[in-house]
Write a protein that holds these residues in place. Structure first.
Motif, PDB file in Angstrom:
ATOM      1  N   SER A   9       0.790  -1.343   0.295  1.00 44.66           N
ATOM      2  CA  SER A   9       0.042  -0.016   0.349  1.00 44.66           C
ATOM      3  C   SER A   9       0.813   1.230  -0.111  1.00 44.66           C
ATOM      4  O   SER A   9       0.264   1.688  -0.287  1.00 44.66           O
ATOM      5  CB  SER A   9      -1.015   0.479   1.289  1.00 44.66           C
ATOM      6  OG  SER A   9      -0.461   0.130   3.223  1.00 44.66           O
ATOM      7  N   THR A  10       2.191   1.213   0.432  1.00 45.05           N
ATOM      8  CA  THR A  10       3.041   2.229   0.086  1.00 45.05           C
ATOM      9  C   THR A  10       3.789   2.361  -1.051  1.00 45.05           C
ATOM     10  O   THR A  10       4.776   3.603  -1.005  1.00 45.05           O
ATOM     11  CB  THR A  10       3.798   2.218   1.547  1.00 45.05           C
ATOM     12  OG1 THR A  10       4.886   1.050   1.646  1.00 45.05           O
ATOM     13  CG2 THR A  10       3.147   2.303   3.056  1.00 45.05           C
ATOM     14  N   GLY A  11       3.933   1.099  -1.746  1.00 48.92           N
ATOM     15  CA  GLY A  11       4.845   0.727  -2.723  1.00 48.92           C
ATOM     16  C   GLY A  11       5.305   0.194  -3.189  1.00 48.92           C
ATOM     17  O   GLY A  11       5.282  -1.093  -2.682  1.00 48.92           O
ATOM     18  N   PHE A  64      14.209  -2.442   1.408  1.00 50.14           N
ATOM     19  CA  PHE A  64      14.152  -1.505   0.881  1.00 50.14           C
ATOM     20  C   PHE A  64      12.326  -1.192  -0.095  1.00 50.14           C
ATOM     21  O   PHE A  64      12.642  -2.031  -0.439  1.00 50.14           O
ATOM     22  CB  PHE A  64      15.142  -0.611   0.349  1.00 50.14           C
ATOM     23  CG  PHE A  64      15.176  -1.586  -0.846  1.00 50.14           C
ATOM     24  CD1 PHE A  64      15.054  -0.671  -2.541  1.00 50.14           C
ATOM     25  CD2 PHE A  64      16.308  -2.717  -1.413  1.00 50.14           C
ATOM     26  CE1 PHE A  64      15.361  -1.695  -3.743  1.00 50.14           C
ATOM     27  CE2 PHE A  64      16.427  -2.867  -2.430  1.00 50.14           C
ATOM     28  CZ  PHE A  64      16.427  -2.894  -3.832  1.00 50.14           C
ATOM     29  N   GLY A  65      12.218   0.068  -0.163  1.00 51.50           N
ATOM     30  CA  GLY A  65      10.849   0.417  -1.005  1.00 51.50           C
ATOM     31  C   GLY A  65      10.561   1.495  -0.557  1.00 51.50           C
ATOM     32  O   GLY A  65      10.791   2.671  -0.144  1.00 51.50           O
ATOM     33  N   GLY A  66       9.205   1.707  -1.246  1.00 49.20           N
ATOM     34  CA  GLY A  66       8.850   3.275  -0.817  1.00 49.20           C
ATOM     35  C   GLY A  66       7.559   3.498   0.795  1.00 49.20           C
ATOM     36  O   GLY A  66       7.199   3.048   1.321  1.00 49.20           O
ATOM     37  N   ARG A  67       7.493   4.848   0.462  1.00 45.26           N
ATOM     38  CA  ARG A  67       6.654   5.099   1.827  1.00 45.26           C
ATOM     39  C   ARG A  67       5.806   5.508   2.088  1.00 45.26           C
ATOM     40  O   ARG A  67       5.430   6.722   2.403  1.00 45.26           O
ATOM     41  CB  ARG A  67       7.841   5.542   2.998  1.00 45.26           C
ATOM     42  CG  ARG A  67       8.841   4.434   3.412  1.00 45.26           C
ATOM     43  CD  ARG A  67       9.951   5.764   4.598  1.00 45.26           C
ATOM     44  NE  ARG A  67       8.938   6.048   5.646  1.00 45.26           N
ATOM     45  CZ  ARG A  67       8.618   7.108   6.016  1.00 45.26           C
ATOM     46  NH1 ARG A  67       9.130   8.189   5.436  1.00 45.26           N
ATOM     47  NH2 ARG A  67       8.157   7.916   7.543  1.00 45.26           N
ATOM     48  N   ALA A  97       5.928   9.492   1.186  1.00 46.96           N
ATOM     49  CA  ALA A  97       7.098  10.270   1.967  1.00 46.96           C
ATOM     50  C   ALA A  97       8.578   9.970   1.395  1.00 46.96           C
ATOM     51  O   ALA A  97       9.533  10.154   2.488  1.00 46.96           O
ATOM     52  CB  ALA A  97       6.414   9.934   3.754  1.00 46.96           C
ATOM     53  N   GLY A  98       8.919   9.806   0.515  1.00 50.17           N
ATOM     54  CA  GLY A  98       9.900   9.242   0.022  1.00 50.17           C
ATOM     55  C   GLY A  98      10.373   7.528   0.440  1.00 50.17           C
ATOM     56  O   GLY A  98       9.384   6.408  -0.160  1.00 50.17           O
ATOM     57  N   GLY A 144      12.084  10.781   5.616  1.00 52.66           N
ATOM     58  CA  GLY A 144      10.825  11.685   6.210  1.00 52.66           C
ATOM     59  C   GLY A 144      10.215  12.297   5.762  1.00 52.66           C
ATOM     60  O   GLY A 144      10.448  13.029   4.482  1.00 52.66           O
ATOM     61  N   ASP A 145       9.027  12.485   6.349  1.00 53.34           N
ATOM     62  CA  ASP A 145       7.444  13.470   5.653  1.00 53.34           C
ATOM     63  C   ASP A 145       7.360  14.424   5.600  1.00 53.34           C
ATOM     64  O   ASP A 145       6.968  14.945   4.263  1.00 53.34           O
ATOM     65  CB  ASP A 145       6.238  13.031   6.694  1.00 53.34           C
ATOM     66  CG  ASP A 145       5.798  11.392   6.510  1.00 53.34           C
ATOM     67  OD1 ASP A 145       6.701  10.627   6.164  1.00 53.34           O
ATOM     68  OD2 ASP A 145       5.656  11.748   8.079  1.00 53.34           O
TER      69      ASP A 145
END
Length: 393
Positions: free
Chosen positions: A260-262, A278-281, A284-285, A304-305
């Motif tokens: 759901s975050t990438g 490793f992955g997406g957030r 938020a990067g 960070g956001d």
């Protein structure tokens, strides 16, 4: 000028002959060892049509003007038959009845070698096409047991199967298989897979690649020489893509999925425990984590956001941690022990600052740039936080 009849006598018994006028066809009725016979001859005297009997029954034979046989209708021990010959006299087609009571059609080449053979059997009709050397090249037949459907097989020069197309036992689906001459490499298409059509590529009789649909979507599997899965791609139950690489023991070694975050990528150790992630957030990067033996983060790097960066290095066993944070206000680094910061380092608008803390987390030594001047300041404090010594420039 009209027909004439004369009586003959031979070892077979009495006979009658009817001769037409000169230059016309001459019928001849005469006895033979198997019974009666009627022959019609041309002007040259050659028999063109013969109607008679054989040991098995009646027979009709026709010949061309040159005396070569063209067609024969006869009775064999198995039933009726028709034989057709080329102008050369070589038989090129034969229609008859086999020993089981079914029909047989044979088509021959100009040399008399069988090229096509069509028969009937327990599974229905059978068709065989042969090469110029007489070896089978293609066969077609129905399924055994009277089941609906059929099969087509293409054979190589040695008579081994190189390709086959057939239907399933219920006749509702079909399959295709292609092999090399050695029969150890193949490609198979099965339209009756558990979830839909399946394509399988085999090397040395072991499945190497498999492509099939699953309830979640398409799936692509790669297998080792031993037949075990080593890599796969497909769709997961949530509708996203997934890729996995497996070690020779069957445990996961590498995976790439969607969340759901990438995107999420993970690497595993030899026992299947994640050691790198490793992955997406979720807008938020991204992040990268190196995990320890208990799947806890040892090194964690993430955004960070607010677009800031964070790095954490941890030893969970000793409770030690090194932290770096960078944002719009500057950069900060901290050394922590058992949850308490022991060393703090920061860089801000007024310069750099260094703090040394006691076990309670209170700063006992502080050094940095003076906020009201261009020099530096060092402050030494007691355990209670009271300043004991301060000097600066």
């Amino acid at each position: 000028g009209g027909p004439r009849v004369r009586h003959l006598s031979d070892a077979a018994g009495g006979a009658g002959a009817v001769h037409g006028s000169a230059g016309g066809m001459t019928p001849l009725i005469a006895p033979t060892a198997a019974g009666g016979a009627v022959r019609a001859s041309g002007a040259a005297g050659a028999d063109l049509v013969t109607l008679g009997t054989t040991a098995a029954g009646g027979a009709v034979a026709t010949r061309g003007a040159d005396g070569q046989s063209t067609a024969t209708l006869l009775v064999r021990p198995t039933g009726g038959a028709v034989a057709v010959s080329a102008p050369s006299g070589v038989q090129v087609a034969d229609l008859g009845v086999d020993a089981a009571g079914g029909g047989v059609l044979r088509v021959m080449s100009a040399t008399g070698r069988e090229s096509i053979v069509a028969t009937t059997g327990p599974q229905g009709g059978d068709l065989e096409v042969r090469t110029a050397l007489g070896t089978p090249a293609l066969t077609m037949s129905g399924l055994p047991g009277g089941e609906p459907g059929g099969a087509l097989t293409i054979l190589g020069r040695d008579g081994v199967m190189t390709a086959a197309l057939g239907t399933s036992a219920d006749g509702d689906s079909a399959g295709l298989e292609i092999r090399n001459a050695a029969q150890d490499h193949s490609i198979r298409l099965d339209a009756a897979g558990a979830s839909g059509p399946v394509i399988e590529v085999a090397r040395e009789r072991q499945p190497a690649v498999r492509l099939e649909p699953l309830p979640s979507g398409g799936s692509f599997d790669v297998r080792s020489a031993g037949g075990g899965p080593v890599a796969s791609m497909g769709a997961d139950v949530d509708g996203g893509g997934v890729m996995r690489v497996t070690g020779k023991t069957g445990r996961p070694a590498f995976s790439a999925t969607t969340t759901s975050t990438g995107g999420l990528v993970e690497a595993y150790d030899t026992v299947g425990v994640p050691v790198l992630s490793f992955g997406g957030r979720g807008g938020a990067g991204g992040y990268l984590s190196v995990l320890g033996g208990q799947a806890g983060a040892v090194v964690d790097l993430r955004a960070g956001d607010d677009g800031s960066g964070h790095l954490t290095v941890t030893d969970d066993g000793a409770g030690a941690r090194f932290v770096i944070d960078v944002d719009g206000n500057g950069a900060r680094a901290g050394l922590r022990q058992r949850g308490t910061t022991a060393v703090g380092l920061a860089a801000g608008p007024s310069g750099g600052v260094l703090n040394l803390m006691n076990t309670s987390g209170r700063a006992v030594v502080a050094a940095g740039s003076a906020v009201d001047g261009d020099g530096g300041v060092i402050s030494i404090r007691g355990s209670g936080g009271a300043q004991l010594v301060q000097f600066g420039v």
